[in-house]
Scaffold this motif. Structure first.
Motif, PDB file in Angstrom:
ATOM      1  N   LEU A 119     -37.740  15.365  -7.490  1.00 36.97           N
ATOM      2  CA  LEU A 119     -37.846  14.041  -8.196  1.00 36.97           C
ATOM      3  C   LEU A 119     -38.241  13.212  -7.078  1.00 36.97           C
ATOM      4  O   LEU A 119     -39.166  12.321  -7.392  1.00 36.97           O
ATOM      5  CB  LEU A 119     -36.526  13.468  -8.695  1.00 36.97           C
ATOM      6  CG  LEU A 119     -36.193  14.255  -9.721  1.00 36.97           C
ATOM      7  CD1 LEU A 119     -34.562  13.899 -10.224  1.00 36.97           C
ATOM      8  CD2 LEU A 119     -37.004  13.904 -11.114  1.00 36.97           C
ATOM      9  N   GLU A 120     -37.633  13.286  -5.788  1.00 34.75           N
ATOM     10  CA  GLU A 120     -38.277  12.166  -4.904  1.00 34.75           C
ATOM     11  C   GLU A 120     -39.725  12.405  -4.514  1.00 34.75           C
ATOM     12  O   GLU A 120     -40.199  11.738  -4.111  1.00 34.75           O
ATOM     13  CB  GLU A 120     -37.393  12.554  -3.440  1.00 34.75           C
ATOM     14  CG  GLU A 120     -35.983  11.856  -3.539  1.00 34.75           C
ATOM     15  CD  GLU A 120     -35.271  12.438  -2.321  1.00 34.75           C
ATOM     16  OE1 GLU A 120     -34.203  11.684  -2.139  1.00 34.75           O
ATOM     17  OE2 GLU A 120     -35.388  13.209  -1.569  1.00 34.75           O
ATOM     18  N   GLY A 130     -28.934  10.169   2.563  1.00 36.01           N
ATOM     19  CA  GLY A 130     -29.896  11.510   3.102  1.00 36.01           C
ATOM     20  C   GLY A 130     -31.131  11.044   3.687  1.00 36.01           C
ATOM     21  O   GLY A 130     -31.374  11.798   4.615  1.00 36.01           O
ATOM     22  N   LEU A 131     -31.881  10.284   3.138  1.00 34.56           N
ATOM     23  CA  LEU A 131     -33.272   9.944   3.360  1.00 34.56           C
ATOM     24  C   LEU A 131     -33.443   9.364   4.849  1.00 34.56           C
ATOM     25  O   LEU A 131     -34.211   9.262   5.249  1.00 34.56           O
ATOM     26  CB  LEU A 131     -34.030   9.006   2.388  1.00 34.56           C
ATOM     27  CG  LEU A 131     -34.279   9.823   1.243  1.00 34.56           C
ATOM     28  CD1 LEU A 131     -35.022   8.770   0.049  1.00 34.56           C
ATOM     29  CD2 LEU A 131     -35.332  10.908   1.581  1.00 34.56           C
ATOM     30  N   LEU A 132     -31.983   8.613   5.319  1.00 31.48           N
ATOM     31  CA  LEU A 132     -32.156   8.122   6.386  1.00 31.48           C
ATOM     32  C   LEU A 132     -31.301   8.694   7.748  1.00 31.48           C
ATOM     33  O   LEU A 132     -31.366   7.961   8.794  1.00 31.48           O
ATOM     34  CB  LEU A 132     -31.451   6.671   6.177  1.00 31.48           C
ATOM     35  CG  LEU A 132     -32.050   5.494   5.161  1.00 31.48           C
ATOM     36  CD1 LEU A 132     -31.426   4.131   5.203  1.00 31.48           C
ATOM     37  CD2 LEU A 132     -33.631   5.226   5.607  1.00 31.48           C
ATOM     38  N   GLN A 133     -30.662   9.778   7.267  1.00 28.49           N
ATOM     39  CA  GLN A 133     -29.962  10.465   8.332  1.00 28.49           C
ATOM     40  C   GLN A 133     -30.580  11.103   9.435  1.00 28.49           C
ATOM     41  O   GLN A 133     -31.664  11.689   9.251  1.00 28.49           O
ATOM     42  CB  GLN A 133     -29.080  11.570   7.774  1.00 28.49           C
ATOM     43  CG  GLN A 133     -27.803  10.918   6.630  1.00 28.49           C
ATOM     44  CD  GLN A 133     -27.089  12.153   6.054  1.00 28.49           C
ATOM     45  OE1 GLN A 133     -27.137  13.260   6.584  1.00 28.49           O
ATOM     46  NE2 GLN A 133     -26.436  11.714   5.194  1.00 28.49           N
ATOM     47  N   THR A 134     -30.040  10.762  10.776  1.00 28.82           N
ATOM     48  CA  THR A 134     -30.709  11.559  11.715  1.00 28.82           C
ATOM     49  C   THR A 134     -30.144  13.108  11.887  1.00 28.82           C
ATOM     50  O   THR A 134     -29.216  13.215  11.031  1.00 28.82           O
ATOM     51  CB  THR A 134     -30.245  11.112  13.273  1.00 28.82           C
ATOM     52  OG1 THR A 134     -28.796  11.102  13.263  1.00 28.82           O
ATOM     53  CG2 THR A 134     -30.688   9.579  13.271  1.00 28.82           C
ATOM     54  N   ARG A 170     -36.655  15.888   3.583  1.00 25.55           N
ATOM     55  CA  ARG A 170     -36.837  14.852   2.589  1.00 25.55           C
ATOM     56  C   ARG A 170     -37.367  13.409   3.099  1.00 25.55           C
ATOM     57  O   ARG A 170     -37.973  12.737   2.405  1.00 25.55           O
ATOM     58  CB  ARG A 170     -35.369  14.568   2.066  1.00 25.55           C
ATOM     59  CG  ARG A 170     -34.785  15.516   1.007  1.00 25.55           C
ATOM     60  CD  ARG A 170     -33.494  15.409   0.625  1.00 25.55           C
ATOM     61  NE  ARG A 170     -33.325  14.117   0.199  1.00 25.55           N
ATOM     62  CZ  ARG A 170     -31.991  13.509  -0.049  1.00 25.55           C
ATOM     63  NH1 ARG A 170     -30.933  14.079   0.569  1.00 25.55           N
ATOM     64  NH2 ARG A 170     -31.904  12.405  -0.415  1.00 25.55           N
ATOM     65  N   ALA A 171     -37.171  13.142   4.176  1.00 25.25           N
ATOM     66  CA  ALA A 171     -37.585  11.869   4.733  1.00 25.25           C
ATOM     67  C   ALA A 171     -39.131  11.797   5.054  1.00 25.25           C
ATOM     68  O   ALA A 171     -39.634  10.648   4.918  1.00 25.25           O
ATOM     69  CB  ALA A 171     -37.208  11.593   6.358  1.00 25.25           C
ATOM     70  N   ALA A 172     -39.733  12.734   4.703  1.00 26.48           N
ATOM     71  CA  ALA A 172     -41.128  13.031   4.564  1.00 26.48           C
ATOM     72  C   ALA A 172     -41.776  11.893   3.419  1.00 26.48           C
ATOM     73  O   ALA A 172     -42.910  11.288   3.726  1.00 26.48           O
ATOM     74  CB  ALA A 172     -41.929  14.305   4.485  1.00 26.48           C
ATOM     75  N   VAL A 173     -41.083  11.709   2.434  1.00 29.77           N
ATOM     76  CA  VAL A 173     -41.532  10.837   1.400  1.00 29.77           C
ATOM     77  C   VAL A 173     -41.651   9.374   1.876  1.00 29.77           C
ATOM     78  O   VAL A 173     -42.396   8.310   1.025  1.00 29.77           O
ATOM     79  CB  VAL A 173     -40.694  10.809   0.161  1.00 29.77           C
ATOM     80  CG1 VAL A 173     -40.965  12.189  -0.327  1.00 29.77           C
ATOM     81  CG2 VAL A 173     -39.436  10.479   0.497  1.00 29.77           C
ATOM     82  N   LEU A 174     -40.910   9.120   3.150  1.00 27.71           N
ATOM     83  CA  LEU A 174     -40.883   7.669   3.560  1.00 27.71           C
ATOM     84  C   LEU A 174     -42.169   7.380   4.343  1.00 27.71           C
ATOM     85  O   LEU A 174     -42.444   6.218   4.813  1.00 27.71           O
ATOM     86  CB  LEU A 174     -39.903   7.243   4.212  1.00 27.71           C
ATOM     87  CG  LEU A 174     -38.348   7.433   3.572  1.00 27.71           C
ATOM     88  CD1 LEU A 174     -36.980   7.073   4.472  1.00 27.71           C
ATOM     89  CD2 LEU A 174     -38.046   6.603   2.416  1.00 27.71           C
TER      90      LEU A 174
END
Length: 287
Positions: free
Chosen positions: A108-109, A125-129, A157-161
């Protein structure tokens, strides 16, 4: 209240497609029985397509989109989504060790144009180191290999940012998230510095909800609201809990979370004040 059951990623895509097909049909001022007559597709099949219960072939989708007067560019986007919604894991391929509800969320993301999130605990989760994610995921009884798979999946997951077309991300983080010393002082100092840096990106809005705000509309817990460019009127609320996750997509339910979110961003500190708050708290607690 009715929850959205998503046993796998392709089903999530079918729900997005179904919502857009229904919107297009209504915009064309056609009833299901009329479309059934024009297309030669059984009305009960149309109903299952619109509800996301059944996958459809590209020729069937193309026939419906033509009846609804959809232009070539939007048709191409929707037909690509239809194709992806039929994909299954190849026979014999090992199932990922990543927690199953997160597999659906990742799908979904990737397709979202906007993500709104409220974090009461823990850090989103999108922001976690990496250190924070490993400290969080290492608390259970998972083996080292499984923990590592989950850590890497969370970081991916953070790749979407980022990238050429990053998702719009607006997050409200409760003060308790910043005060909970996950992994110790060094890990938290790094984590708070990380979110402070991310908050400078144009596609990311980060606000802190301080303890002094008092009672608020997310007292029941964290949630994420996702919107999609291919189906602008469709939204999904994601809520996880100890043994699983809920996906809510009934319009009335989604509207309630929309309202709760709007209430929270009004109560939270401004972006600039939030950044100052994060830096000050980091110095006081983790320096």
């Amino acid at each position: 209240m009715q929850s959205m059951s998503i046993p796998n990623g392709p089903t999530a895509l079918r729900r997005i497609i179904g919502a857009e097909l229904k919107r297009l049909r209504l915009a064309a001022r056609k009833a299901q029985h009329e479309v059934a007559e024009l297309s030669g597709i059984a009305q009960n099949s149309l109903s299952r397509y619109e509800s996301g219960v059944s996958a459809m072939s590209n020729p069937v989708a193309e026939k419906l989109l033509t009846i609804y007067g959809v232009d070539e560019e939007q048709q191409a986007e929707l037909l690509d989504l239809v194709k992806r919604s039929r994909k299954r894991r190849p026979k014999g391929e090992a199932k990922t060790a990543v927690w199953e509800p997160v597999e659906d969320l990742i799908a979904l993301e990737r397709d979202a144009s906007k993500i709104l999130e409220v974090a009461i605990q823990p850090m989103p989760g999108l922001l976690q180191t990496e250190a924070y994610a490993r400290a969080m995921l290492g608390q259970g009884k998972l083996g080292a290999d499984v923990v590592e798979d989950n850590v890497q999946a969370r970081l991916a997951r953070a790749a979407v940012l980022g990238g050429d077309n990053p998702v719009g991300y607006w997050v409200v983080i409760h003060e308790a998230v910043l005060r909970c010393a996950v992994g110790g002082a060094e890990t938290m100092a790094e984590q708070l510095a990380h979110i402070a840096e991310l908050s400078k990106r144009p596609n990311i809005t980060l606000q802190v909800l301080p303890d002094s705000a008092g009672a608020h509309s997310a007292s029941a817990g964290s949630f994420m609201l996702l919107r999609f460019p291919i189906a602008p009127e469709y939204g999904v609320v994601y809520i996880d809990y100890f043994t699983g996750a809920l996906y809510l997509d009934e319009p009335e339910e989604v509207a309630q979370y929309d309202d709760a979110y709007l209430h929270l961003i009004k109560m939270a500190l401004s972006e600039q004040a939030s950044l100052r708050f994060i830096k000050k708290l980091s110095q006081e607690l983790y320096s």
